[in-house]
Design a protein around this motif. Structure first.
Motif, PDB file in Angstrom:
ATOM      1  N   TRP A  50       1.180   7.498  -0.610  1.00  0.00           N
ATOM      2  CA  TRP A  50       1.987   8.051   0.336  1.00  0.00           C
ATOM      3  C   TRP A  50       1.290   8.356   1.644  1.00  0.00           C
ATOM      4  CZ3 TRP A  50       6.775   6.715   0.801  1.00  0.00           C
ATOM      5  CH2 TRP A  50       7.578   6.189  -0.352  1.00  0.00           C
ATOM      6  N   TYR A  53       0.528   6.650   4.084  1.00  0.00           N
ATOM      7  CA  TYR A  53       2.282   5.970   4.663  1.00  0.00           C
ATOM      8  C   TYR A  53       2.344   6.532   5.702  1.00  0.00           C
ATOM      9  CZ  TYR A  53       7.031   5.403   5.473  1.00  0.00           C
ATOM     10  OH  TYR A  53       8.589   4.803   5.829  1.00  0.00           O
TER      11      TYR A  53
ATOM     12  N   VAL B   7       3.178  -0.670   2.390  1.00  0.00           N
ATOM     13  CA  VAL B   7       2.667   0.739   2.094  1.00  0.00           C
ATOM     14  C   VAL B   7       3.417   1.643   1.246  1.00  0.00           C
ATOM     15  CG1 VAL B   7       1.395   3.117   2.344  1.00  0.00           C
ATOM     16  CG2 VAL B   7       0.797   0.319   3.158  1.00  0.00           C
ATOM     17  N   GLY B   8       4.371   1.910   2.147  1.00  0.00           N
ATOM     18  CA  GLY B   8       5.498   2.168   1.861  1.00  0.00           C
ATOM     19  C   GLY B   8       6.791   2.546   0.132  1.00  0.00           C
ATOM     20  N   LEU B  10       5.279  -0.165  -1.863  1.00  0.00           N
ATOM     21  CA  LEU B  10       4.143  -0.457  -3.098  1.00  0.00           C
ATOM     22  C   LEU B  10       4.421   1.587  -2.910  1.00  0.00           C
ATOM     23  CD1 LEU B  10       1.842  -1.916  -4.729  1.00  0.00           C
ATOM     24  CD2 LEU B  10       0.336  -1.748  -3.274  1.00  0.00           C
ATOM     25  N   ALA B  11       3.492   2.181  -2.628  1.00  0.00           N
ATOM     26  CA  ALA B  11       4.253   3.890  -3.087  1.00  0.00           C
ATOM     27  C   ALA B  11       5.451   4.255  -4.231  1.00  0.00           C
ATOM     28  CB  ALA B  11       3.226   4.964  -1.939  1.00  0.00           C
ATOM     29  N   ALA B  12       6.356   3.990  -3.271  1.00  0.00           N
ATOM     30  CA  ALA B  12       7.521   4.057  -3.992  1.00  0.00           C
ATOM     31  C   ALA B  12       7.973   3.428  -6.048  1.00  0.00           C
ATOM     32  CB  ALA B  12       9.013   3.338  -3.067  1.00  0.00           C
TER      33      ALA B  12
END
Lengths: 84, 84
Positions: A50, A53, B7-8, B10-12
């Motif tokens: 995050w 990001y 990236v967002g 994957l983070a989520a």
């Protein structure tokens, strides 16, 4: 829909500070046996992603919130590794 | 900037599943002494607020991710209250 931003900001603020008591407890009591290292490593990866990001999209609230989260979760992981 | 959405996502995705090992460990070992109830109650409030936020802005990825998070954290809090 005027409520939504306030709910979002409150969630973001709480998410930033919520792991401080866990970090404090782990270092104070040195009791980390019940803490899952796997979960905390995955969560450390999550908040690091995050943060990445936020940097990629230049979103300061995301950057700041996740800098605090990374520090808190790193502190928990460090306690777990030290007092396992 | 083509990297940012991945990236967002994957983070989520990681944020959705990362507390499952902690919930599993707490119920399997019944050892929750090192877990901070304050942190987990604050985090439960956090993911509940994110769920409410997702419902208010009709954002399905936020809704789905936080339904899973609420379930995982509720499971951890329940174990902590039962085996404290």
């Amino acid at each position: 829909m005027t409520l939504a931003p306030y709910v979002g900001y409150l969630a973001a603020a709480l998410g930033t500070i919520c792991w401080i008591p866990q970090a404090w407890k782990a270092w104070r009591t040195r009791n980390t046996s019940g803490i899952s290292l796997v979960s905390n490593m995955l969560f450390l990866t999550t908040v690091s992603l995050w943060l990445l990001y936020g940097l990629l999209v230049s979103d300061w609230p995301i950057i700041i919130a996740n800098i605090f989260a990374v520090i808190a979760v790193l502190t928990i992981v460090a306690a777990k590794l030290k007092y396992k």
